[in-house]
Scaffold this active site. Structure first.
Site, PDB file in Angstrom:
ATOM      1  N   SER A   1       6.299   3.496  13.153  1.00 58.32           N
ATOM      2  CA  SER A   1       4.871   3.717  13.365  1.00 58.32           C
ATOM      3  C   SER A   1       4.622   4.507  14.639  1.00 58.32           C
ATOM      4  CB  SER A   1       4.207   2.338  13.484  1.00 58.32           C
ATOM      5  OG  SER A   1       2.915   2.455  14.004  1.00 58.32           O
TER       6      SER A   1
ATOM      7  N   TYR B   1       3.831  -6.680  17.267  1.00 58.94           N
ATOM      8  CA  TYR B   1       4.085  -5.825  16.088  1.00 58.94           C
ATOM      9  C   TYR B   1       4.806  -4.548  16.505  1.00 58.94           C
ATOM     10  CZ  TYR B   1       3.159  -2.259  12.573  1.00 58.94           C
ATOM     11  OH  TYR B   1       3.306  -1.213  11.689  1.00 58.94           O
TER      12      TYR B   1
ATOM     13  N   LYS C   1       8.805  -2.911  15.772  1.00 57.98           N
ATOM     14  CA  LYS C   1       9.151  -1.554  15.296  1.00 57.98           C
ATOM     15  C   LYS C   1      10.144  -0.900  16.259  1.00 57.98           C
ATOM     16  CE  LYS C   1       6.689  -1.489  11.571  1.00 57.98           C
ATOM     17  NZ  LYS C   1       7.365  -1.608  10.291  1.00 57.98           N
TER      18      LYS C   1
ATOM     19  N   TYR D   1       0.820  -1.225   0.000  1.00 54.07           N
ATOM     20  CA  TYR D   1       0.000   0.000   0.000  1.00 54.07           C
ATOM     21  C   TYR D   1       0.856   1.278   0.000  1.00 54.07           C
ATOM     22  CZ  TYR D   1      -3.271   3.451   2.002  1.00 54.07           C
ATOM     23  OH  TYR D   1      -4.017   4.570   2.253  1.00 54.07           O
TER      24      TYR D   1
ATOM     25  N   ASN E   1      -8.569  -2.010   9.869  1.00 50.42           N
ATOM     26  CA  ASN E   1      -8.482  -0.552  10.011  1.00 50.42           C
ATOM     27  C   ASN E   1      -9.782   0.113   9.609  1.00 50.42           C
ATOM     28  OD1 ASN E   1      -5.258  -1.182   8.956  1.00 50.42           O
ATOM     29  ND2 ASN E   1      -5.672  -0.278  10.942  1.00 50.42           N
TER      30      ASN E   1
ATOM     31  N   ASN F   1       1.724  -9.976   0.939  1.00 55.16           N
ATOM     32  CA  ASN F   1       0.523  -9.184   1.247  1.00 55.16           C
ATOM     33  C   ASN F   1       0.211  -8.199   0.123  1.00 55.16           C
ATOM     34  OD1 ASN F   1      -1.644  -8.648   3.022  1.00 55.16           O
ATOM     35  ND2 ASN F   1      -0.646  -6.764   3.691  1.00 55.16           N
TER      36      ASN F   1
HETATM   37  P1  NAD Z   1       1.572  -3.679   3.030  1.00 55.91           P
HETATM   38  O1  NAD Z   1       1.347  -5.007   3.678  1.00 55.91           O
HETATM   39  O2  NAD Z   1       0.565  -3.193   2.053  1.00 55.91           O
HETATM   40  O3  NAD Z   1       3.009  -3.654   2.325  1.00 55.91           O
HETATM   41  C1  NAD Z   1       4.106  -4.383   2.806  1.00 55.91           C
HETATM   42  C2  NAD Z   1       4.729  -5.128   1.623  1.00 55.91           C
HETATM   43  O4  NAD Z   1       5.876  -5.848   2.096  1.00 55.91           O
HETATM   44  C3  NAD Z   1       3.786  -6.141   0.990  1.00 55.91           C
HETATM   45  O5  NAD Z   1       3.739  -5.931  -0.412  1.00 55.91           O
HETATM   46  C4  NAD Z   1       4.407  -7.499   1.331  1.00 55.91           C
HETATM   47  O6  NAD Z   1       4.193  -8.436   0.300  1.00 55.91           O
HETATM   48  C5  NAD Z   1       5.882  -7.130   1.492  1.00 55.91           C
HETATM   49  N1  NAD Z   1       6.649  -8.008   2.400  1.00 55.91           N
HETATM   50  C6  NAD Z   1       6.327  -8.373   3.668  1.00 55.91           C
HETATM   51  N2  NAD Z   1       7.287  -9.155   4.165  1.00 55.91           N
HETATM   52  C7  NAD Z   1       8.246  -9.279   3.213  1.00 55.91           C
HETATM   53  C8  NAD Z   1       9.495  -9.957   3.132  1.00 55.91           C
HETATM   54  N3  NAD Z   1       9.937 -10.709   4.154  1.00 55.91           N
HETATM   55  N4  NAD Z   1      10.232  -9.843   2.014  1.00 55.91           N
HETATM   56  C9  NAD Z   1       9.778  -9.105   0.965  1.00 55.91           C
HETATM   57  N5  NAD Z   1       8.602  -8.452   0.961  1.00 55.91           N
HETATM   58  C10 NAD Z   1       7.844  -8.535   2.085  1.00 55.91           C
HETATM   59  O7  NAD Z   1       1.758  -2.631   4.233  1.00 55.91           O
HETATM   60  P2  NAD Z   1       1.791  -1.034   4.201  1.00 55.91           P
HETATM   61  O8  NAD Z   1       0.547  -0.535   4.827  1.00 55.91           O
HETATM   62  O9  NAD Z   1       2.183  -0.559   2.862  1.00 55.91           O
HETATM   63  O10 NAD Z   1       2.957  -0.786   5.254  1.00 55.91           O
HETATM   64  C11 NAD Z   1       4.310  -0.640   4.844  1.00 55.91           C
HETATM   65  C12 NAD Z   1       5.183  -0.495   6.086  1.00 55.91           C
HETATM   66  O11 NAD Z   1       4.729   0.615   6.859  1.00 55.91           O
HETATM   67  C13 NAD Z   1       5.155  -1.715   7.008  1.00 55.91           C
HETATM   68  O12 NAD Z   1       6.453  -1.928   7.525  1.00 55.91           O
HETATM   69  C14 NAD Z   1       4.214  -1.282   8.117  1.00 55.91           C
HETATM   70  O13 NAD Z   1       4.514  -1.917   9.335  1.00 55.91           O
HETATM   71  C15 NAD Z   1       4.490   0.218   8.200  1.00 55.91           C
HETATM   72  N6  NAD Z   1       3.362   0.993   8.752  1.00 55.91           N
HETATM   73  C16 NAD Z   1       2.128   0.886   8.182  1.00 55.91           C
HETATM   74  C17 NAD Z   1       1.054   1.596   8.723  1.00 55.91           C
HETATM   75  C18 NAD Z   1      -0.342   1.485   8.133  1.00 55.91           C
HETATM   76  O14 NAD Z   1      -1.297   1.853   8.812  1.00 55.91           O
HETATM   77  N7  NAD Z   1      -0.505   0.996   6.897  1.00 55.91           N
HETATM   78  C19 NAD Z   1       1.244   2.422   9.841  1.00 55.91           C
HETATM   79  C20 NAD Z   1       2.523   2.525  10.380  1.00 55.91           C
HETATM   80  C21 NAD Z   1       3.588   1.798   9.821  1.00 55.91           C
HETATM   81  N1  UFG Z   2     -12.263   1.584  14.524  1.00 58.09           N
HETATM   82  C1  UFG Z   2     -13.615   1.304  14.635  1.00 58.09           C
HETATM   83  N2  UFG Z   2     -14.110   0.287  13.878  1.00 58.09           N
HETATM   84  C2  UFG Z   2     -13.346  -0.471  13.035  1.00 58.09           C
HETATM   85  C3  UFG Z   2     -11.972  -0.160  12.942  1.00 58.09           C
HETATM   86  C4  UFG Z   2     -11.462   0.855  13.706  1.00 58.09           C
HETATM   87  O1  UFG Z   2     -14.321   1.946  15.386  1.00 58.09           O
HETATM   88  O2  UFG Z   2     -13.861  -1.397  12.391  1.00 58.09           O
HETATM   89  C5  UFG Z   2     -11.707   2.708  15.306  1.00 58.09           C
HETATM   90  C6  UFG Z   2     -10.645   2.301  16.300  1.00 58.09           C
HETATM   91  O3  UFG Z   2     -11.210   1.890  17.526  1.00 58.09           O
HETATM   92  C7  UFG Z   2      -9.810   3.573  16.410  1.00 58.09           C
HETATM   93  C8  UFG Z   2      -9.919   4.189  15.003  1.00 58.09           C
HETATM   94  O4  UFG Z   2     -11.076   3.595  14.405  1.00 58.09           O
HETATM   95  O5  UFG Z   2     -10.397   4.467  17.319  1.00 58.09           O
HETATM   96  C9  UFG Z   2      -8.705   3.901  14.120  1.00 58.09           C
HETATM   97  O6  UFG Z   2      -8.459   2.503  14.092  1.00 58.09           O
HETATM   98  P1  UFG Z   2      -7.472   1.841  13.023  1.00 58.09           P
HETATM   99  O7  UFG Z   2      -7.492   0.364  13.270  1.00 58.09           O
HETATM  100  O8  UFG Z   2      -7.802   2.314  11.660  1.00 58.09           O
HETATM  101  O9  UFG Z   2      -6.056   2.487  13.389  1.00 58.09           O
HETATM  102  P2  UFG Z   2      -5.172   2.401  14.712  1.00 58.09           P
HETATM  103  O10 UFG Z   2      -4.841   3.812  15.101  1.00 58.09           O
HETATM  104  O11 UFG Z   2      -5.805   1.540  15.737  1.00 58.09           O
HETATM  105  O12 UFG Z   2      -3.852   1.641  14.216  1.00 58.09           O
HETATM  106  C10 UFG Z   2      -3.209   1.934  12.965  1.00 58.09           C
HETATM  107  C11 UFG Z   2      -2.424   0.696  12.526  1.00 58.09           C
HETATM  108  C12 UFG Z   2      -1.306   0.430  13.499  1.00 58.09           C
HETATM  109  C13 UFG Z   2      -0.458   1.667  13.602  1.00 58.09           C
HETATM  110  C14 UFG Z   2      -1.275   2.870  13.994  1.00 58.09           C
HETATM  111  C15 UFG Z   2      -0.459   4.136  13.991  1.00 58.09           C
HETATM  112  O13 UFG Z   2      -3.289  -0.447  12.482  1.00 58.09           O
HETATM  113  O14 UFG Z   2      -0.516  -0.637  13.046  1.00 58.09           O
HETATM  114  O15 UFG Z   2      -2.369   3.030  13.087  1.00 58.09           O
HETATM  115  O16 UFG Z   2       0.149   4.302  12.761  1.00 58.09           O
HETATM  116  F1  UFG Z   2       0.511   1.452  14.518  1.00 58.09           F
END
Ligand code: NAD
Ligand code: UFG
Length: 337
Positions: free
Chosen positions: A125, A149, A153, A12, A199, A36
């Site tokens: 994160s 998780y 980080k 993503y 999410n 993923n």
């Molecule tokens: P995502 O799952 O869409 O993307 C991660 C990608 O990494 C995927 O395409 C997956 O196939 C690949 N991958 C996973 N393990 C691998 C491995 N061992 N070798 C090669 N490829 C691998 O996730 P995203 O939302 O794009 O998140 C990207 C990064 O940002 C992650 O490290 C995640 O922890 C971090 N992050 C995401 C969020 C969020 O809310 N999306 C918030 C904070 C931090």
């Molecule tokens: N929520 C609902 N219903 C749902 C999903 C979420 O009410 O079906 C609420 C949650 O309780 C929270 C808010 O929406 O109050 C946001 O929830 P998310 O799950 O979208 O996001 P979080 O802040 O809980 O967590 C996300 C990622 C984590 C990351 C964090 C900060 O999942 O991995 O943002 O980047 F660490």
């Protein structure tokens, strides 16, 4: 052309960052094992990029592959997104998370130390702030983790700090993302979670698309104006641009930097639902449920340091985030029909 290796670039946030990098004139090589993400995304991603993307299907935990990758080409830097990210899953399968995220990053760093660039931008994160004692959150707030998780980080952040202490020739950015949402305005790339979304925004979008009957609002008794949780939602393209700014900063400074990537504004679950209803013109049925385990009341960034250091700030508002998320959802539906 300066070449950047993007681990997890098919995912993503990674895919949006690839577009921003290619538009800025960088060559982009994606290394992703597709655990993923889907191979079909790559063709659509290529349509958005002015230069040819390179794709290597492989795992960051494979040292032989990493050696080949770094010997085959000179990279200016690595942007490291690859990792597992589902909080709930990490509590059930902690070893998979430590293995993939921590061991994977170690393998990557070791290969970089021997054959690659000493420059890395890492996806951290806001989860590393645990339950913050105040908002907005500054980078020097105490860190903690409440699940495996989050601990991966934190561990990786520490490993990166130790690496920089040992060798100041490394350039390292630890970027702490708040809540990325939205999609590219083309509708060609976006967030496509497998199974039931954890999410908020992907769930809301699926309710609007009638793939799910209603949204469960996890808790309406928090100490917030409407009782629901408050988060700092940031458009994924603003987040992607933050990576470009960090990369450019590291080109000039071999430093360790730690930055919040957020907007500085928090919105409640009900505010997000109302905005999404405006964007799609549909009603999102909601049911109030209990608090979700591990959730906190409020989490939003103080992004001042990112502005001061990188000259970066988020520019897209909530309406744009919801509009683009909805456009992506509708485009996916059409493609799947
Ligand atoms: P995502 O799952 O869409 O993307 C991660 C990608 O990494 C995927 O395409 C997956 O196939 C690949 N991958 C996973 N393990 C691998 C491995 N061992 N070798 C090669 N490829 C691998 O996730 P995203 O939302 O794009 O998140 C990207 C990064 O940002 C992650 O490290 C995640 O922890 C971090 N992050 C995401 C969020 C969020 O809310 N999306 C918030 C904070 C931090
Ligand atoms: N929520 C609902 N219903 C749902 C999903 C979420 O009410 O079906 C609420 C949650 O309780 C929270 C808010 O929406 O109050 C946001 O929830 P998310 O799950 O979208 O996001 P979080 O802040 O809980 O967590 C996300 C990622 C984590 C990351 C964090 C900060 O999942 O991995 O943002 O980047 F660490």
């Amino acid at each position: 052309m300066n070449q950047i290796l993007v681990t997890g670039g098919a995912g993503y946030i990674g895919s949006h960052t690839c577009v921003v990098l290619a538009e800025a004139g960088y060559g982009v090589t994606i290394l992703d094992n597709l655990c993923n993400s889907r191979a079909e995304v790559l063709a659509r991603l290529q349509m958005l990029c002015p230069t040819k993307l390179e794709f290597i299907k492989g795992d960051i935990r494979d040292p032989v592959l990493l050696e080949q990758v770094f010997k085959a080409r000179q990279y200016q830097a690595v942007i490291h997104f690859a990792g597992l990210k589902a909080v709930g899953e990490s509590t059930v399968q902690p070893l998979a998370y430590y293995e993939n995220n921590v061991c994977g990053t170690l393998a990557l760093l070791k290969a970089m130390q021997h054959h690659g660039p000493k420059s890395i931008v890492f996806s951290s994160s806001a989860t590393v702030y645990g339950d913050p004692h105040a908002v907005p959150i500054k980078e020097d707030f105490p860190t903690s983790a409440t699940n495996p998780y989050g601990r991966t980080k934190l561990m990786i952040e520490e490993i990166l700090a130790d690496l920089h202490r040992a060798d100041t020739g490394w350039s390292i950015a630890r970027l702490r993302y708040f809540n990325p949402v939205g999609a590219h305005e083309s509708g060609l790339i976006g967030e496509d979670p497998l199974g039931v979304p954890n999410n908020l925004m992907p769930y809301v979008a699926q309710v609007a698309a009638q793939r799910r009957p209603y949204l469960n609002v996890w808790g309406n008794d928090y100490d917030t104006p409407d009782g629901t949780g408050i988060r700092d939602y940031i458009h994924v393209l603003d987040l992607a641009k933050g990576h470009l700014s960090a990369l450019r900063y590291l080109e000039q400074h071999s430093e360790l930097i730690t930055l919040n990537l957020g907007t500085g504004r928090g919105y409640s679950v009900l505010e997000m639902v109302a905005e999404f209803e405006r964007a799609c013109g549909l009603k999102i049925p909601c049911r109030m449920g209990p608090r979700r385990k591990g959730d906190i009341a409020q989490c939003f960034a103080d992004p001042t340091r990112s502005w001061e250091l990188l000259n970066w700030r988020a520019t897209r508002g909530l309406a744009q985030m919801c509009k683009d998320a909805w456009h992506w959802q509708c485009s996916e539906k059409l493609r799947n029909e």
